[in-house]
Scaffold this motif. Structure first.
Motif, short mmCIF file in Angstrom:
data_model
loop_
_atom_site.label_atom_id
_atom_site.label_comp_id
_atom_site.label_asym_id
_atom_site.label_seq_id
_atom_site.Cartn_x
_atom_site.Cartn_y
_atom_site.Cartn_z
N LEU A 1 0.84 -1.20 0.00
CA LEU A 1 0.00 0.00 0.00
C LEU A 1 0.88 1.26 0.00
CD1 LEU A 1 -2.84 1.30 0.22
CD2 LEU A 1 -2.53 1.26 2.69
N LEU B 1 -2.54 9.36 1.25
CA LEU B 1 -3.40 8.59 2.15
C LEU B 1 -3.91 9.56 3.19
CD1 LEU B 1 -0.41 6.58 2.10
CD2 LEU B 1 -2.39 5.09 2.32
N GLU C 1 -8.44 8.89 -1.67
CA GLU C 1 -7.28 9.01 -0.77
C GLU C 1 -7.71 8.74 0.68
OE1 GLU C 1 -5.82 12.86 -1.95
OE2 GLU C 1 -4.99 11.97 -3.79
N ARG D 1 -8.00 5.02 0.86
CA ARG D 1 -6.68 4.39 1.02
C ARG D 1 -6.16 4.59 2.45
NH1 ARG D 1 -2.78 6.47 -2.00
NH2 ARG D 1 -1.62 4.56 -2.06
N ARG E 1 -7.65 1.96 4.51
CA ARG E 1 -6.93 0.68 4.34
C ARG E 1 -5.62 0.68 5.12
NH1 ARG E 1 -5.25 -1.05 -0.88
NH2 ARG E 1 -4.62 -2.86 0.30
#
Ligand SMILES: [Zn+2]
Length: 111
Positions: A17, A24, A81, A84, A87
């Motif tokens: 990632l 992020l 974003e 993400r 995540r």
């Protein structure tokens, strides 16, 4: 899966990632209906037609909670974003869990 393998897999997912391009962003977005507070607006009263929905991005920084209203264009720009970033938190939590499982078993701690 062995504890060591679980740690390694969690670390790999996290590195994968982080090696992707792009930002992020922390926090999450909710859609809210709002009252504007103007006394004669259609939104006043229990039956009032609220304004919205508005996209509200909420995140914590240095122990304080912040909220920002996002336009549709901003949501389109930052939504992926923020996803993400979500995540990232999940993968970090998974790594911490794997690491704790490993050390607890290694030391005979734990339940
Ligand atoms: Zn209003």
């Amino acid at each position: 899966m062995r504890d060591e393998d679980r740690v390694a897999a969690a670390r790999r997912s996290l590195l994968e990632l982080l090696s992707e391009d792009g930002h992020l962003l922390p926090g999450s977005v909710i859609d809210r209906m709002m009252r504007c507070g103007k006394p004669n607006c259609r939104c006043t009263g229990d039956e009032g037609a609220l304004h919205g929905p508005y996209h509200q991005w909420g995140y914590s920084r240095g122990g304080s909670r912040h909220t920002r209203r996002l336009s549709d264009a901003q949501l389109e720009r930052y939504g992926p974003e923020i996803e993400r970033g979500r995540r990232l938190s999940e993968l970090l939590a998974a790594l911490e869990d794997a690491e704790l499982t490993w050390v607890e078993r290694a030391e005979g701690w734990g339940a």
